[in-house]
Scaffold this motif. Sequence first.
Motif, PDB file in Angstrom:
ATOM      1  N   GLU A 268       0.779  -1.043  -0.026  1.00 35.01           N
ATOM      2  CA  GLU A 268       0.006   0.032   0.081  1.00 35.01           C
ATOM      3  C   GLU A 268       0.962   1.123  -0.075  1.00 35.01           C
ATOM      4  O   GLU A 268       0.658   2.116  -0.798  1.00 35.01           O
ATOM      5  CB  GLU A 268      -1.008  -0.001   1.020  1.00 35.01           C
ATOM      6  CG  GLU A 268      -1.725   1.365   1.449  1.00 35.01           C
ATOM      7  CD  GLU A 268      -2.867   1.328   2.532  1.00 35.01           C
ATOM      8  OE1 GLU A 268      -3.360   2.449   2.768  1.00 35.01           O
ATOM      9  OE2 GLU A 268      -2.992   0.170   2.979  1.00 35.01           O
TER      10      GLU A 268
ATOM     11  N   SER B 277      -9.917  -3.649  -7.410  1.00 40.48           N
ATOM     12  CA  SER B 277     -10.668  -3.853  -6.088  1.00 40.48           C
ATOM     13  C   SER B 277      -9.945  -3.357  -4.850  1.00 40.48           C
ATOM     14  O   SER B 277     -10.221  -2.629  -4.296  1.00 40.48           O
ATOM     15  CB  SER B 277     -11.189  -5.294  -5.802  1.00 40.48           C
ATOM     16  OG  SER B 277     -12.420  -5.467  -6.722  1.00 40.48           O
ATOM     17  N   TRP B 278      -8.725  -3.943  -4.856  1.00 39.58           N
ATOM     18  CA  TRP B 278      -7.926  -3.564  -3.811  1.00 39.58           C
ATOM     19  C   TRP B 278      -7.392  -2.343  -3.712  1.00 39.58           C
ATOM     20  O   TRP B 278      -7.329  -1.380  -2.769  1.00 39.58           O
ATOM     21  CB  TRP B 278      -6.559  -4.613  -3.624  1.00 39.58           C
ATOM     22  CG  TRP B 278      -5.608  -4.291  -2.852  1.00 39.58           C
ATOM     23  CD1 TRP B 278      -5.584  -4.436  -1.189  1.00 39.58           C
ATOM     24  CD2 TRP B 278      -4.534  -3.497  -2.813  1.00 39.58           C
ATOM     25  NE1 TRP B 278      -4.641  -3.913  -0.641  1.00 39.58           N
ATOM     26  CE2 TRP B 278      -3.751  -3.573  -1.681  1.00 39.58           C
ATOM     27  CE3 TRP B 278      -3.780  -3.032  -4.097  1.00 39.58           C
ATOM     28  CZ2 TRP B 278      -2.484  -2.717  -1.256  1.00 39.58           C
ATOM     29  CZ3 TRP B 278      -2.201  -2.529  -3.647  1.00 39.58           C
ATOM     30  CH2 TRP B 278      -1.844  -2.490  -2.297  1.00 39.58           C
TER      31      TRP B 278
ATOM     32  N   ASN C 293      -9.257   0.370  -5.023  1.00 39.11           N
ATOM     33  CA  ASN C 293     -10.270   1.235  -4.373  1.00 39.11           C
ATOM     34  C   ASN C 293     -10.223   0.969  -2.956  1.00 39.11           C
ATOM     35  O   ASN C 293     -10.612   2.046  -2.294  1.00 39.11           O
ATOM     36  CB  ASN C 293     -11.732   0.501  -4.958  1.00 39.11           C
ATOM     37  CG  ASN C 293     -11.892   1.111  -6.520  1.00 39.11           C
ATOM     38  OD1 ASN C 293     -11.835   2.099  -6.727  1.00 39.11           O
ATOM     39  ND2 ASN C 293     -12.327   0.004  -7.527  1.00 39.11           N
ATOM     40  N   HIS C 294     -10.214  -0.168  -2.581  1.00 40.91           N
ATOM     41  CA  HIS C 294     -10.199  -0.418  -1.091  1.00 40.91           C
ATOM     42  C   HIS C 294      -9.187   0.538  -0.362  1.00 40.91           C
ATOM     43  O   HIS C 294      -9.629   1.182   0.745  1.00 40.91           O
ATOM     44  CB  HIS C 294      -9.923  -2.019  -0.481  1.00 40.91           C
ATOM     45  CG  HIS C 294      -9.798  -2.099   0.765  1.00 40.91           C
ATOM     46  ND1 HIS C 294     -11.079  -2.255   1.685  1.00 40.91           N
ATOM     47  CD2 HIS C 294      -8.898  -2.289   1.656  1.00 40.91           C
ATOM     48  CE1 HIS C 294     -10.621  -2.540   2.690  1.00 40.91           C
ATOM     49  NE2 HIS C 294      -9.221  -2.726   2.899  1.00 40.91           N
ATOM     50  N   ILE C 295      -8.028   0.833  -0.812  1.00 42.24           N
ATOM     51  CA  ILE C 295      -6.957   1.524  -0.239  1.00 42.24           C
ATOM     52  C   ILE C 295      -7.096   3.014  -0.505  1.00 42.24           C
ATOM     53  O   ILE C 295      -6.349   3.872  -0.306  1.00 42.24           O
ATOM     54  CB  ILE C 295      -5.575   0.904  -0.323  1.00 42.24           C
ATOM     55  CG1 ILE C 295      -5.118   1.142  -1.830  1.00 42.24           C
ATOM     56  CG2 ILE C 295      -5.453  -0.559   0.242  1.00 42.24           C
ATOM     57  CD1 ILE C 295      -3.753   0.764  -2.112  1.00 42.24           C
ATOM     58  N   GLY C 296      -8.055   3.507  -1.547  1.00 44.96           N
ATOM     59  CA  GLY C 296      -8.279   4.917  -1.552  1.00 44.96           C
ATOM     60  C   GLY C 296      -7.539   5.339  -2.759  1.00 44.96           C
ATOM     61  O   GLY C 296      -7.372   6.548  -2.932  1.00 44.96           O
TER      62      GLY C 296
END
Length: 156
Positions: free
Chosen positions: A109, A142-143, A145-148
Amino acid sequence: MKMKLKYLVIHCTATPEGREVTKADIEQWHLVGRGWSRVGYSDLIQLDGALVNLQEFNQDDLVDPWEVTNGAKGYNSKARHVVYAGGCENKAGLPAKDTRTKAQLKALETYVKFMVLRHPEIKVIGHNQIAAKACPSFHVPSWLNHIGINSKNIGL
């Protein structure tokens, strides 16, 4: 010839969950095993989240010939490639599995966010989005998106 940096491609080493991978392992696989002139990735994220540089590069918006790695045919001259150790459930390399440890998740991330901050136009993609492979063993958009991550930096 220098090309504009357009992509950050995320990979896995396709090794069993919990198996550490070193720079020497990747050099053996790529340089000796495949006969490549360079490894396939710029950086490696180990199980404990440690970041290991595999191929020197600078932080400008161009991919110099000396920075090119062999991560994804057709993309190498315009991409950086980051790999995490893991991506498979067992030693036979099957099935694909998201084996990222908490430390790897945090490191990846941070890595992605730094690259997007440093290169605002970069597109972050999974190897499986540009090749018929399971790598990196998770759905990258998707990941992200999840971490912004901003949608303009996601996918092709």
